[in-house]
Scaffold this motif. Structure first.
Motif, short mmCIF file in Angstrom:
data_model
loop_
_atom_site.label_atom_id
_atom_site.label_comp_id
_atom_site.label_asym_id
_atom_site.label_seq_id
_atom_site.Cartn_x
_atom_site.Cartn_y
_atom_site.Cartn_z
N UNK A 91 -7.71 20.44 -5.72
CA UNK A 91 -6.31 20.33 -5.32
C UNK A 91 -6.12 19.09 -4.44
N UNK A 92 -4.90 18.92 -3.93
CA UNK A 92 -4.57 17.78 -3.08
C UNK A 92 -5.53 17.69 -1.90
N UNK A 93 -5.93 16.47 -1.57
CA UNK A 93 -6.86 16.26 -0.46
C UNK A 93 -8.31 16.15 -0.91
N UNK A 94 -8.55 16.30 -2.21
CA UNK A 94 -9.91 16.15 -2.73
C UNK A 94 -9.95 14.94 -3.66
N UNK A 150 0.85 -1.20 0.00
CA UNK A 150 0.00 0.00 0.00
C UNK A 150 0.88 1.25 0.00
N UNK A 151 0.75 2.12 -1.02
CA UNK A 151 1.53 3.36 -1.02
C UNK A 151 1.26 4.18 0.23
N UNK A 152 2.31 4.68 0.85
CA UNK A 152 2.18 5.40 2.12
C UNK A 152 1.31 6.65 2.00
N UNK A 153 1.26 7.25 0.80
CA UNK A 153 0.52 8.50 0.65
C UNK A 153 -0.99 8.31 0.65
N UNK A 154 -1.46 7.11 0.30
CA UNK A 154 -2.89 6.90 0.09
C UNK A 154 -3.70 6.99 1.39
N UNK A 155 -3.23 6.32 2.43
CA UNK A 155 -4.01 6.25 3.67
C UNK A 155 -4.32 7.63 4.26
N UNK A 156 -3.32 8.50 4.49
CA UNK A 156 -3.65 9.83 5.03
C UNK A 156 -4.54 10.64 4.11
N UNK A 157 -4.43 10.43 2.80
CA UNK A 157 -5.29 11.16 1.86
C UNK A 157 -6.74 10.71 2.02
N UNK A 158 -6.95 9.41 2.20
CA UNK A 158 -8.31 8.91 2.41
C UNK A 158 -8.91 9.46 3.71
N UNK A 159 -8.08 9.62 4.72
CA UNK A 159 -8.56 10.16 6.01
C UNK A 159 -9.11 11.58 5.86
N UNK A 160 -8.65 12.30 4.83
CA UNK A 160 -9.08 13.69 4.63
C UNK A 160 -10.39 13.79 3.85
N UNK A 161 -10.83 12.68 3.26
CA UNK A 161 -12.08 12.70 2.49
C UNK A 161 -13.25 12.64 3.46
N UNK A 162 -14.17 13.59 3.31
CA UNK A 162 -15.23 13.77 4.29
C UNK A 162 -16.02 12.50 4.56
N UNK A 163 -16.45 11.82 3.51
CA UNK A 163 -17.33 10.67 3.74
C UNK A 163 -16.59 9.41 4.21
N UNK A 164 -15.26 9.50 4.28
CA UNK A 164 -14.46 8.38 4.78
C UNK A 164 -13.83 8.67 6.15
N UNK A 165 -13.88 9.92 6.58
CA UNK A 165 -13.10 10.36 7.73
C UNK A 165 -13.44 9.62 9.03
N UNK A 166 -14.68 9.19 9.18
CA UNK A 166 -15.10 8.56 10.45
C UNK A 166 -14.95 7.05 10.46
N UNK A 167 -14.42 6.48 9.40
CA UNK A 167 -14.21 5.03 9.37
C UNK A 167 -12.96 4.64 10.14
N UNK A 168 -12.91 3.40 10.57
CA UNK A 168 -11.75 2.93 11.33
C UNK A 168 -10.52 2.86 10.43
N UNK A 169 -9.35 2.91 11.06
CA UNK A 169 -8.11 2.82 10.29
C UNK A 169 -8.03 1.50 9.52
N UNK A 170 -8.50 0.44 10.13
CA UNK A 170 -8.45 -0.86 9.48
C UNK A 170 -9.31 -0.87 8.21
N UNK A 171 -10.48 -0.25 8.30
CA UNK A 171 -11.37 -0.18 7.15
C UNK A 171 -10.74 0.62 6.02
N UNK A 172 -10.14 1.76 6.37
CA UNK A 172 -9.51 2.60 5.35
C UNK A 172 -8.27 1.94 4.76
#
Length: 221
Positions: free
Chosen positions: A77-80, A1-23
């Motif tokens: 831009x980045x984060x969207x 898993x590319x290291x950049x993907x996980x923190x980017x997903x955490x910034x997406x509004x509809x994914x932000x409240x999911x558990x780390x394992x799910x993301x």
């Protein structure tokens, strides 16, 4: 898993409240793709379906007619992210996307995303909320294009792009007049006239692609 993907997903509004394992399970499905400046990422009416998460860079989402006239719907831009509408239907792409800078995206295929979504229905509910917000924004944009004149549309766009710094508003990496014309549904000549009048009235200054709004712009001209 590319290291950049996980923190980017955490910034997406509809994914932000999911558990780390799910993301992490979703991030594992993403592939990193680099697009050079001016590369067409998605073409309107394409039948492809993938979700794009912008990790770096900037893109323009636009629609065009058979004569090549364009209207810009969004600058992102980045984060969207973009491409989510195609994930939930079999319709073709409703808009094109072009890279305004060298842009790196995490790309998740429609099949992988739908398979993941069926395992996490709470994300589907959040996603519907995010889609409704985007549709509301685009509806307001269409309304503004239809009911406002070029000057009113231009100053609204300037305010949307600006960031507050002290007592003034600043736009870094100011779009070209043609790009601004595409954003507000006008000709470059009309945009040039509006900008020149604003400069003449000392409302704005432009230097090295940095625009400063020095004082409140007139509501009408």
């Amino acid at each position: 898993m590319p290291q950049e993907i996980f923190p980017a997903l955490k910034k997406i509004h509809f994914l932000a409240n999911l558990t780390d394992e799910t993301l992490e399970s979703l991030a594992a499905k993403a592939k990193l793709v680099k697009f050079p400046k001016q590369a067409i990422i998605i073409t309107e009416s394409d039948e492809t379906g993938s979700l794009y998460i912008i990790l770096s860079g900037k893109v323009r989402v636009f629609s065009s007619d058979e004569k090549g006239k364009e209207v810009t719907l969004l600058i992102q831009e980045a984060g969207t992210h973009f491409g989510e509408l195609a994930l939930l239907s079999d319709k073709t792409r409703s808009a094109s996307v072009i890279a305004l800078q060298t842009t790196v995206c995490g790309v998740i295929s429609k099949e992988d995303f739908i398979n993941w979504l069926t395992l996490h229905p709470s994300a589907a509910i959040s996603m519907l909320g995010a889609l409704s917000e985007k549709i509301r924004y685009l509806t307001e944009k269409v309304k503004h294009l239809a009911l406002s004149n070029v000057y009113e549309r231009t100053i609204k766009q300037l305010y949307e792009m600006a960031h507050k710094e002290g007592d003034i508003l600043v736009i870094y990496d100011m779009p070209s007049q043609q790009e601004l014309a595409n954003m507000v549904g006008s000709s470059r000549e009309m945009i040039n006239k509006v900008m020149q009048e604003l400069i003449k009235g000392a409302y704005i200054t432009i230097q090295d692609k940095i625009l400063r709004i020095e004082r409140t712009l007139p509501a009408s001209w």
